[in-house]
Scaffold this motif. Structure first.
Motif, mmCIF file in Angstrom:
data_model
loop_
_atom_site.group_PDB
_atom_site.id
_atom_site.type_symbol
_atom_site.label_atom_id
_atom_site.label_comp_id
_atom_site.label_asym_id
_atom_site.label_seq_id
_atom_site.Cartn_x
_atom_site.Cartn_y
_atom_site.Cartn_z
ATOM 1 N N PRO A 65 -44.507 -2.868 39.625
ATOM 2 C CA PRO A 65 -45.677 -2.158 39.114
ATOM 3 C C PRO A 65 -45.462 -0.638 39.161
ATOM 4 O O PRO A 65 -44.634 -0.162 39.950
ATOM 5 N N LEU A 66 -46.197 0.071 38.323
ATOM 6 C CA LEU A 66 -46.114 1.524 38.330
ATOM 7 C C LEU A 66 -46.494 2.034 39.716
ATOM 8 O O LEU A 66 -47.596 1.779 40.201
ATOM 9 N N THR A 67 -45.557 2.736 40.340
ATOM 10 C CA THR A 67 -45.759 3.235 41.703
ATOM 11 C C THR A 67 -45.371 4.706 41.746
ATOM 12 O O THR A 67 -44.293 5.080 41.276
ATOM 13 N N VAL A 68 -46.264 5.528 42.301
ATOM 14 C CA VAL A 68 -46.028 6.966 42.358
ATOM 15 C C VAL A 68 -46.288 7.456 43.779
ATOM 16 O O VAL A 68 -47.320 7.143 44.371
ATOM 17 N N GLU A 69 -45.336 8.226 44.304
ATOM 18 C CA GLU A 69 -45.482 8.785 45.653
ATOM 19 C C GLU A 69 -45.684 10.285 45.574
ATOM 20 O O GLU A 69 -44.959 10.985 44.865
ATOM 21 N N TYR A 70 -46.669 10.778 46.314
ATOM 22 C CA TYR A 70 -46.987 12.204 46.375
ATOM 23 C C TYR A 70 -46.698 12.728 47.775
ATOM 24 O O TYR A 70 -46.998 12.076 48.770
ATOM 25 N N THR A 71 -46.131 13.943 47.837
ATOM 26 C CA THR A 71 -45.840 14.589 49.118
ATOM 27 C C THR A 71 -46.291 16.039 49.061
ATOM 28 O O THR A 71 -45.956 16.760 48.114
ATOM 29 N N ILE A 72 -47.039 16.464 50.060
ATOM 30 C CA ILE A 72 -47.521 17.847 50.146
ATOM 31 C C ILE A 72 -46.594 18.647 51.040
ATOM 32 O O ILE A 72 -46.150 18.163 52.092
ATOM 33 N N THR A 73 -46.300 19.881 50.640
ATOM 34 C CA THR A 73 -45.404 20.729 51.424
ATOM 35 C C THR A 73 -45.958 20.955 52.825
ATOM 36 O O THR A 73 -47.182 20.966 53.035
ATOM 37 N N SER A 74 -45.080 21.156 53.775
ATOM 38 C CA SER A 74 -45.474 21.178 55.191
ATOM 39 C C SER A 74 -46.398 22.324 55.550
ATOM 40 O O SER A 74 -47.222 22.202 56.466
ATOM 41 N N GLU A 86 -52.576 13.634 54.009
ATOM 42 C CA GLU A 86 -52.832 12.338 53.388
ATOM 43 C C GLU A 86 -54.300 11.946 53.402
ATOM 44 O O GLU A 86 -54.766 11.217 52.518
ATOM 45 N N ALA A 87 -55.065 12.400 54.396
ATOM 46 C CA ALA A 87 -56.491 12.056 54.448
ATOM 47 C C ALA A 87 -57.227 12.658 53.256
ATOM 48 O O ALA A 87 -58.136 12.033 52.689
ATOM 49 N N ASP A 88 -56.845 13.868 52.885
ATOM 50 C CA ASP A 88 -57.466 14.516 51.727
ATOM 51 C C ASP A 88 -57.140 13.766 50.439
ATOM 52 O O ASP A 88 -58.009 13.597 49.570
ATOM 53 N N MET A 89 -55.901 13.309 50.314
ATOM 54 C CA MET A 89 -55.504 12.566 49.116
ATOM 55 C C MET A 89 -56.160 11.192 49.076
ATOM 56 O O MET A 89 -56.550 10.707 48.001
ATOM 57 N N LEU A 90 -56.312 10.571 50.237
ATOM 58 C CA LEU A 90 -56.961 9.265 50.282
ATOM 59 C C LEU A 90 -58.440 9.379 49.904
ATOM 60 O O LEU A 90 -58.978 8.512 49.199
ATOM 61 N N LEU A 91 -59.095 10.439 50.368
ATOM 62 C CA LEU A 91 -60.493 10.651 49.989
ATOM 63 C C LEU A 91 -60.622 10.848 48.484
ATOM 64 O O LEU A 91 -61.542 10.312 47.858
ATOM 65 N N GLN A 92 -59.690 11.598 47.889
ATOM 66 C CA GLN A 92 -59.748 11.811 46.443
ATOM 67 C C GLN A 92 -59.629 10.479 45.698
ATOM 68 O O GLN A 92 -60.344 10.237 44.725
ATOM 69 N N TRP A 93 -58.753 9.621 46.162
ATOM 70 C CA TRP A 93 -58.643 8.296 45.547
ATOM 71 C C TRP A 93 -59.936 7.512 45.717
ATOM 72 O O TRP A 93 -60.431 6.905 44.755
ATOM 73 N N ALA A 94 -60.473 7.517 46.926
ATOM 74 C CA ALA A 94 -61.700 6.766 47.195
ATOM 75 C C ALA A 94 -62.847 7.245 46.307
ATOM 76 O O ALA A 94 -63.630 6.443 45.783
ATOM 77 N N GLU A 117 -55.697 -1.334 44.918
ATOM 78 C CA GLU A 117 -55.148 -1.550 46.259
ATOM 79 C C GLU A 117 -55.227 -0.245 47.045
ATOM 80 O O GLU A 117 -54.809 0.804 46.557
ATOM 81 N N THR A 118 -55.771 -0.305 48.259
ATOM 82 C CA THR A 118 -55.868 0.903 49.076
ATOM 83 C C THR A 118 -54.480 1.499 49.274
ATOM 84 O O THR A 118 -53.561 0.823 49.749
ATOM 85 N N PRO A 119 -54.284 2.756 48.905
ATOM 86 C CA PRO A 119 -52.950 3.362 48.970
ATOM 87 C C PRO A 119 -52.410 3.454 50.392
ATOM 88 O O PRO A 119 -53.169 3.662 51.348
ATOM 89 N N GLU A 120 -51.113 3.314 50.500
ATOM 90 C CA GLU A 120 -50.450 3.535 51.780
ATOM 91 C C GLU A 120 -50.263 5.036 51.978
ATOM 92 O O GLU A 120 -49.980 5.772 51.033
ATOM 93 N N THR A 121 -50.403 5.478 53.220
ATOM 94 C CA THR A 121 -50.262 6.903 53.528
ATOM 95 C C THR A 121 -49.242 7.102 54.639
ATOM 96 O O THR A 121 -48.976 6.206 55.445
ATOM 97 N N GLY A 122 -48.656 8.308 54.644
ATOM 98 C CA GLY A 122 -47.754 8.715 55.712
ATOM 99 C C GLY A 122 -48.038 10.167 56.023
ATOM 100 O O GLY A 122 -49.091 10.696 55.654
ATOM 101 N N ASP A 123 -47.113 10.832 56.681
ATOM 102 C CA ASP A 123 -47.295 12.233 57.025
ATOM 103 C C ASP A 123 -47.272 13.083 55.749
ATOM 104 O O ASP A 123 -46.216 13.298 55.157
#
Length: 590
Positions: A65-74, A86-94, A117-123
């Motif tokens: 499936p189409l899968t896209v990963e986003y990473t924010i600079t440190s 990731e919490a900010d990005m998860l809220l935007q999705w929600a 599907e609820t997105p997976e998050t990391g650091d």
């Protein structure tokens, strides 16, 4: 940069800090948000999409499936020093997916709604897995308002220590007090972000309802909010001052390092509805940049300013009139005992009276001699391949000319006698639209329509929490194109069962076949198949007689000789697109 300031203007004022919400979805808000926020990409004035690698990166890691990963600079942080993560990005999705809680009222869900599907998050990372291949996936950028700020607005009692530290800093202005405020914010955010993530992943309806209400409504304000949580920014500027109906000022964000530094310490956006007044202010030195909806007189006035640079060209926006079909007015079937056919004939009759060619000839051609009436809702005149196809097949020919006799005949067929009163809204103070209203009113009166001027400066009908059903029978405004997306029109023309989640569908329009075509368009990559879907949807919209396009916007951007590198842009946010490049003339000379 110290001490450098610039004053710009827009024809309506800022009123909402969350322009992703239905209530805040307005260009005046979007201009401010563009300069105070950061995104994963933006459009230049070619226009072409540019990846903003200073802020972060995104990568398609799978096609099926189409899968896209986003990473924010440190080093990216909110204006209170809290990391953007990731919490900010998860809220935007929600908030934008429509898949979490109905308390969120987004202006659009396109693309996000395919991520069930609820997105997976990391650091500082998040991964979106699409149920179906979304054609405009590169335009999905999961950053909006902050997670911890939204939680603070939803549960203000838990934010009291941060608020107290903020108040102390604002009173003293001391760097040490800002550090104390930032430390308090970081401590609060650790717990708040965790609660936001937990609520979304576990489906805590009580917390989600509070977050949704805060996300949708708590960011609306016209004076500087007491709580800093309501104005946290992720970009080059912070909100500095707001005077209702007069101006909003933004100041350089001292924490900003993840992108080019702007050359002005402060930018003020004045609210000036009248174009003549704006140009007089520019000529007298009170204003440095202005863009508006010009008339021939305004263009001449601009060209007469010796100290100004004038740029003209088409904008990717179009003027249109929408007819409301669910408010008990003249275009609503309920008014005729549920008779859909009668209401359709009344709508068709009204649209036949709108003098589109006269409007273009008298108001637009003096600015652009090549201007023509626009005959499509879904694609621009500038689209050389699709515009001819759609405009020839969609049924717009039935409205090519004003047809008063035809309008009268349709009203008679509908069994409608006597004057038909139409409450007509347009933005008060907008000279060009006032002229359009006068032309439409005079023409419609010949067929028996009596237009009631309901113009006002506010756009309340776009806020579902204030007015779930549009009280105006007809509205005159423009759709401002912000991207080159193929899809997304379902947010305007598709069915919405819940008025509180109406997106940009402000007139209550619903046609199942149009909805199906536009939703299919969002996941169709083949050009010919896209064109077929656009044709089907376009024809359906015209057949239902719920809206009519009038013209493509002529653009006018004027800047004083005090600033260089101002570059007009066809897409919204117009000339604001490269604010970081604006340069004081003295600095440019050096």
């Amino acid at each position: 940069m110290e001490g450098t300031e610039i004053t710009t203007a827009y024809n309506s004022g800022f009123f909402h800090f969350n322009d992703d919400s239905s209530a805040g979805n307005n260009t005046a808000n979007g201009n401010v948000k563009y300069m105070t926020d950061t995104s994963f990409s933006y459009y230049n004035n070619t226009p072409e999409l540019v990846k903003n690698t200073d802020f972060g990166s995104y990568e398609q890691t799978s096609e099926d499936p189409l899968t896209v990963e986003y990473t924010i600079t440190s080093d990216a942080v909110w204006s209170d020093g809290v990391p953007i993560d990731e919490a900010d990005m998860l809220l935007q999705w929600a908030a934008l997916s429509g898949n979490v809680n109905e308390a969120f009222s987004p202006a659009a869900t396109t693309g996000y709604n395919l991520i069930t599907e609820t997105p997976e998050t990391g650091d500082k990372t998040i991964t979106f897995v699409y149920d179906e291949p979304y054609v405009d996936w590169e335009l999905v950028g999961p950053i909006g308002v902050s997670a911890h700020g939204t939680y603070a607005l939803a549960f203000p009692d838990e934010y009291s220590d941060v608020q107290a530290a903020y108040d102390t800093w604002k009173e003293s202005g001391e760097e040490g007090d800002f550090t104390a405020y930032s430390d308090a914010a970081k401590e609060f955010a650790t717990d708040a972000k965790e609660k936001v993530v937990t609520a979304i992943t576990d489906g805590d309806e009580e917390v989600l309802a509070a977050l949704g209400d805060a996300w949708s409504n708590a960011y609306g304000y016209t004076t500087l909010p007491d709580s800093p949580a309501a104005a946290l920014t992720s970009g080059a500027y912070i909100v500095d001052e707001i005077v209702e109906d007069q101006y909003i000022s933004i100041a350089a964000n001292p924490l900003y390092t993840w992108g080019p530094s702007p050359k002005f310490e402060k930018i003020t956006i004045r609210t000036i509805a009248d174009s003549t007044t704006a140009l007089q202010a520019l000529e007298s030195g009170e204003l440095d940049i202005w863009s508006g909806q010009p008339t021939a007189d305004i263009l001449q006035l601009a060209n007469e300013i010796d100290t100004a640079t004038v740029q003209t060209g088409d904008q990717a926006s179009h003027e249109h009139v929408d007819l409301t079909v669910n408010n008990g007015g003249p275009f609503d079937p309920a008014t005729y005992g549920g008779d859909e056919e009668a209401a359709l004939k009344v709508r068709q009759a009204f649209l036949k009276t709108i003098p589109r060619q006269e409007i273009v000839d008298k108001i637009i051609k003096p600015l652009n001699p090549e201007a023509v009436v626009r005959n499509t809702n879904l694609v621009s005149i500038a689209d050389p391949e699709r515009y001819p196809v759609l405009s020839e097949s969609n049924g717009s020919a039935d409205y090519a000319e004003v047809d008063i006799d035809g309008a009268k005949a349709l009203l008679a067929e509908a069994g409608v006698t006597g004057p038909v009163e139409v409450g007509f809204w347009y933005p008060e103070g907008n000279v060009r639209r006032a002229q359009e209203f006068e032309l439409i009113s005079a023409s419609a009166a010949l067929a028996g329509f009596e237009l009631v001027d309901e113009s006002e400066p506010d756009w309340v009908f776009t806020d579902p929490s204030a007015e779930p059903i549009n009280p105006h029978d007809a509205t005159l405004f423009a759709w401002s194109q912000t991207s080159l997306a193929v899809g997304g029109s379902d947010q305007i023309y598709a069915c919405y069962d819940d008025p509180m989640a109406k997106g940009g569908n402000y007139n209550g329009y619903c046609d199942d076949e149009v909805t199906a075509a536009l939703k299919e368009l969002n996941i169709t990559s083949d050009f010919d198949a896209q064109t077929d879907l656009l044709e089907a949807a376009e024809a359906g919209i015209w057949a239902d007689a719920v809206t009519i396009p009038i013209f493509q916007f002529p653009g006018l951007t004027v800047n004083s000789d005090k600033v260089t590198e101002v570059k007009a842009m066809p897409l919204s946010p117009d000339y604001f697109w490269n604010f970081w490049e604006w340069t004081p003339a003295d600095a440019a000379a050096e």
